[in-house]
Scaffold this motif. Structure first.
Motif, PDB file in Angstrom:
ATOM      1  N   CYS A   1       0.861  -1.474  -0.106  1.00  0.00           N
ATOM      2  CA  CYS A   1       0.433   0.310   0.398  1.00  0.00           C
ATOM      3  C   CYS A   1       0.593   1.423   0.600  1.00  0.00           C
ATOM      4  N   SER A   2       2.238   1.356   0.567  1.00  0.00           N
ATOM      5  CA  SER A   2       3.233   2.327  -0.148  1.00  0.00           C
ATOM      6  C   SER A   2       4.174   1.932   0.327  1.00  0.00           C
ATOM      7  N   ASP A   3       5.408   2.922  -0.367  1.00  0.00           N
ATOM      8  CA  ASP A   3       7.193   2.509   0.084  1.00  0.00           C
ATOM      9  C   ASP A   3       7.779   2.686   1.387  1.00  0.00           C
ATOM     10  N   GLU A   4       6.840   2.719   2.087  1.00  0.00           N
ATOM     11  CA  GLU A   4       8.173   3.094   3.414  1.00  0.00           C
ATOM     12  C   GLU A   4       8.296   1.615   3.821  1.00  0.00           C
ATOM     13  N   THR A   5       9.159   1.412   4.596  1.00  0.00           N
ATOM     14  CA  THR A   5       9.633   0.578   4.772  1.00  0.00           C
ATOM     15  C   THR A   5       9.764   0.635   6.813  1.00  0.00           C
ATOM     16  N   TYR A   6       9.979  -0.416   7.738  1.00  0.00           N
ATOM     17  CA  TYR A   6      10.203   0.355   9.471  1.00  0.00           C
ATOM     18  C   TYR A   6      11.108  -0.536   9.367  1.00  0.00           C
ATOM     19  N   ASP A   7      11.820  -0.327  11.164  1.00  0.00           N
ATOM     20  CA  ASP A   7      12.668  -1.396  11.540  1.00  0.00           C
ATOM     21  C   ASP A   7      12.193  -2.911  11.752  1.00  0.00           C
ATOM     22  N   ALA A   8      12.854  -4.141  11.270  1.00  0.00           N
ATOM     23  CA  ALA A   8      12.362  -4.619  11.603  1.00  0.00           C
ATOM     24  C   ALA A   8      12.365  -4.984  13.115  1.00  0.00           C
ATOM     25  N   ARG A  23      12.260   0.820  -5.220  1.00  0.00           N
ATOM     26  CA  ARG A  23      10.812   1.643  -5.580  1.00  0.00           C
ATOM     27  C   ARG A  23      10.679   1.726  -3.480  1.00  0.00           C
ATOM     28  N   LEU A  24      11.227   0.795  -3.175  1.00  0.00           N
ATOM     29  CA  LEU A  24      10.785   1.346  -1.119  1.00  0.00           C
ATOM     30  C   LEU A  24      11.785   2.738  -0.814  1.00  0.00           C
ATOM     31  N   GLU A  25      11.380   2.613   0.576  1.00  0.00           N
ATOM     32  CA  GLU A  25      12.443   3.327   1.049  1.00  0.00           C
ATOM     33  C   GLU A  25      13.052   2.790   1.963  1.00  0.00           C
ATOM     34  N   PRO A  26      14.103   2.909   2.595  1.00  0.00           N
ATOM     35  CA  PRO A  26      15.477   3.486   1.838  1.00  0.00           C
ATOM     36  C   PRO A  26      15.816   3.010   0.580  1.00  0.00           C
ATOM     37  N   HIS A  51      15.103   3.006  -2.768  1.00  0.00           N
ATOM     38  CA  HIS A  51      15.295   4.026  -3.722  1.00  0.00           C
ATOM     39  C   HIS A  51      16.152   5.533  -3.060  1.00  0.00           C
ATOM     40  N   SER A  52      16.124   5.816  -2.089  1.00  0.00           N
ATOM     41  CA  SER A  52      17.552   6.897  -2.177  1.00  0.00           C
ATOM     42  C   SER A  52      18.632   6.186  -1.388  1.00  0.00           C
ATOM     43  N   GLN A  53      18.864   4.798  -1.558  1.00  0.00           N
ATOM     44  CA  GLN A  53      20.275   4.079  -1.872  1.00  0.00           C
ATOM     45  C   GLN A  53      20.888   4.368  -2.647  1.00  0.00           C
ATOM     46  N   GLU A  54      20.112   4.065  -3.695  1.00  0.00           N
ATOM     47  CA  GLU A  54      20.654   4.224  -5.644  1.00  0.00           C
ATOM     48  C   GLU A  54      20.444   5.420  -5.998  1.00  0.00           C
ATOM     49  N   ALA A  55      19.954   6.389  -5.594  1.00  0.00           N
ATOM     50  CA  ALA A  55      20.253   8.208  -5.818  1.00  0.00           C
ATOM     51  C   ALA A  55      21.618   8.082  -5.281  1.00  0.00           C
ATOM     52  N   ASN A  56      21.645   7.646  -4.242  1.00  0.00           N
ATOM     53  CA  ASN A  56      23.644   8.556  -3.000  1.00  0.00           C
ATOM     54  C   ASN A  56      23.925   7.695  -4.317  1.00  0.00           C
ATOM     55  N   LEU A  57      24.664   5.863  -4.536  1.00  0.00           N
ATOM     56  CA  LEU A  57      25.208   5.564  -5.570  1.00  0.00           C
ATOM     57  C   LEU A  57      25.540   6.806  -6.974  1.00  0.00           C
ATOM     58  N   ARG A  58      24.310   7.290  -7.368  1.00  0.00           N
ATOM     59  CA  ARG A  58      24.388   7.444  -8.066  1.00  0.00           C
ATOM     60  C   ARG A  58      25.431   9.037  -8.117  1.00  0.00           C
ATOM     61  N   ALA A  59      25.063  10.003  -6.709  1.00  0.00           N
ATOM     62  CA  ALA A  59      25.982  11.074  -7.114  1.00  0.00           C
ATOM     63  C   ALA A  59      26.973  10.785  -6.516  1.00  0.00           C
ATOM     64  N   PHE A  60      27.514   9.510  -5.474  1.00  0.00           N
ATOM     65  CA  PHE A  60      28.552   9.041  -5.186  1.00  0.00           C
ATOM     66  C   PHE A  60      29.563   8.792  -6.879  1.00  0.00           C
ATOM     67  N   LEU A  61      29.438   7.645  -7.491  1.00  0.00           N
ATOM     68  CA  LEU A  61      30.344   7.427  -8.846  1.00  0.00           C
ATOM     69  C   LEU A  61      30.033   9.163 -10.026  1.00  0.00           C
ATOM     70  N   ALA A  62      28.931  10.001  -9.500  1.00  0.00           N
ATOM     71  CA  ALA A  62      29.110  11.277 -10.671  1.00  0.00           C
ATOM     72  C   ALA A  62      30.894  11.933  -9.916  1.00  0.00           C
ATOM     73  N   ARG A  63      30.214  12.073  -8.431  1.00  0.00           N
ATOM     74  CA  ARG A  63      31.417  13.385  -7.533  1.00  0.00           C
ATOM     75  C   ARG A  63      33.113  12.576  -7.768  1.00  0.00           C
ATOM     76  N   HIS A  64      33.202  11.410  -7.803  1.00  0.00           N
ATOM     77  CA  HIS A  64      34.674  10.720  -8.076  1.00  0.00           C
ATOM     78  C   HIS A  64      34.597  10.529  -9.608  1.00  0.00           C
ATOM     79  N   ALA A  65      34.215  10.709 -10.889  1.00  0.00           N
ATOM     80  CA  ALA A  65      33.931  10.030 -12.056  1.00  0.00           C
ATOM     81  C   ALA A  65      35.111  10.679 -12.433  1.00  0.00           C
ATOM     82  N   ASP A  66      35.687  11.315 -12.327  1.00  0.00           N
ATOM     83  CA  ASP A  66      37.570  12.280 -12.795  1.00  0.00           C
ATOM     84  C   ASP A  66      38.941  11.243 -11.552  1.00  0.00           C
ATOM     85  N   GLU A  67      38.483  10.853 -11.020  1.00  0.00           N
ATOM     86  CA  GLU A  67      39.531  10.685  -9.216  1.00  0.00           C
ATOM     87  C   GLU A  67      39.841   9.154 -10.010  1.00  0.00           C
ATOM     88  N   ARG A  68      41.188   9.026  -8.958  1.00  0.00           N
ATOM     89  CA  ARG A  68      41.505   7.676  -8.502  1.00  0.00           C
ATOM     90  C   ARG A  68      40.484   6.668  -8.009  1.00  0.00           C
TER      91      ARG A  68
END
Length: 216
Positions: A88-95, A126-129, A131-148
């Motif tokens: 019913c939603s994209d929310e998850t809960y601490d088990a 599509r669920l959190e967290p 979905h946010s983890q995928e966005a964090n990975l994309r940002a990390f790779l973009a941030r370090h794309a020209d580094e060793r």
């Protein structure tokens, strides 16, 4: 029942029986986990540099071993999170928040039973967290794309397209990236020059502990 996957895929007699199985799974896989020598070694080897973990393991163990939750992508979800079985939603809960209750945990939105947030079909993204983890990975790779950057691939199945394919493609596009595979299988490597790619066949735990000892 011969495996965790069989248990997750099984049709249980009722919701209570399934929840009893899930509690044992969460306890074994996450709640009572103590970081292994290999995990502690990996933490020591990488703690001083920017790092991001991409894993198909569903047990939340990297965070419990000291890795930041902002630097982890769990591609198939995690036993440490519960989600609505009716979707019913994209929310998850601490088990662990539901371990003290005697009844089957219920979705606060619709009342359906909660289940572990694990799915190998890609729908978990599509669920959190996650979905946010995928966005964090994309940002990390973009941030370090020209580094060793070293992509350190540890114990990944060599036909695992969810992890290997995008990381190999990224390494091939990043001018200073290198790619190292440690596995028991014959490696599938990206198309990089010989000085930017390496592989070793052997026991992952033994190799990480030896590397950490050598780095002291």
């Amino acid at each position: 029942m011969g495996s965790i996957l069989m248990g997750l895929a099984s049709t249980w007699a009722n919701e209570s029986h399934r929840w009893e199985f899930l509690k044992r799974l969460i306890t074994y896989g996450y709640r009572c986990y103590v970081p292994s020598p290999a995990m502690r070694a990996l933490d020591r080897l990488t703690a001083s540099v920017p790092r991001f973990v991409v894993t198909c393991n569903c047990n939340g163990r990297f965070e419990r071993a000291g890795f930041s939750s902002d630097g982890i992508l769990e591609t198939e979800g995690s036993y440490a999170r519960l989600c609505c079985s009716a979707g019913c939603s994209d929310e998850t809960y601490d088990a662990l928040a539901f371990f003290g209750a005697s009844d089957v945990p219920r979705c606060p939105r619709c009342g359906a039973a909660l289940d572990v947030a694990v799915d190998d079909t890609g729908r978990i993204s599509r669920l959190e967290p996650f979905h946010s983890q995928e966005a964090n990975l994309r940002a990390f790779l973009a941030r370090h794309a020209d580094e060793r950057v070293c992509v350190l691939e540890l114990g990944v199945g060599q036909r695992n397209q969810a992890i290997k394919a995008p990381l190999m493609a990224w390494a091939e596009s990043a001018p200073l990236a290198s790619y190292v595979v440690l596995n028991r299988e014959d490696p599938i490597l990206p198309s990089l020059s010989s000085e930017r790619v390496a592989s070793a066949c052997g026991d992952l735990g033994e190799a990480l502990v030896a590397l950490a000892e050598g780095a002291r």
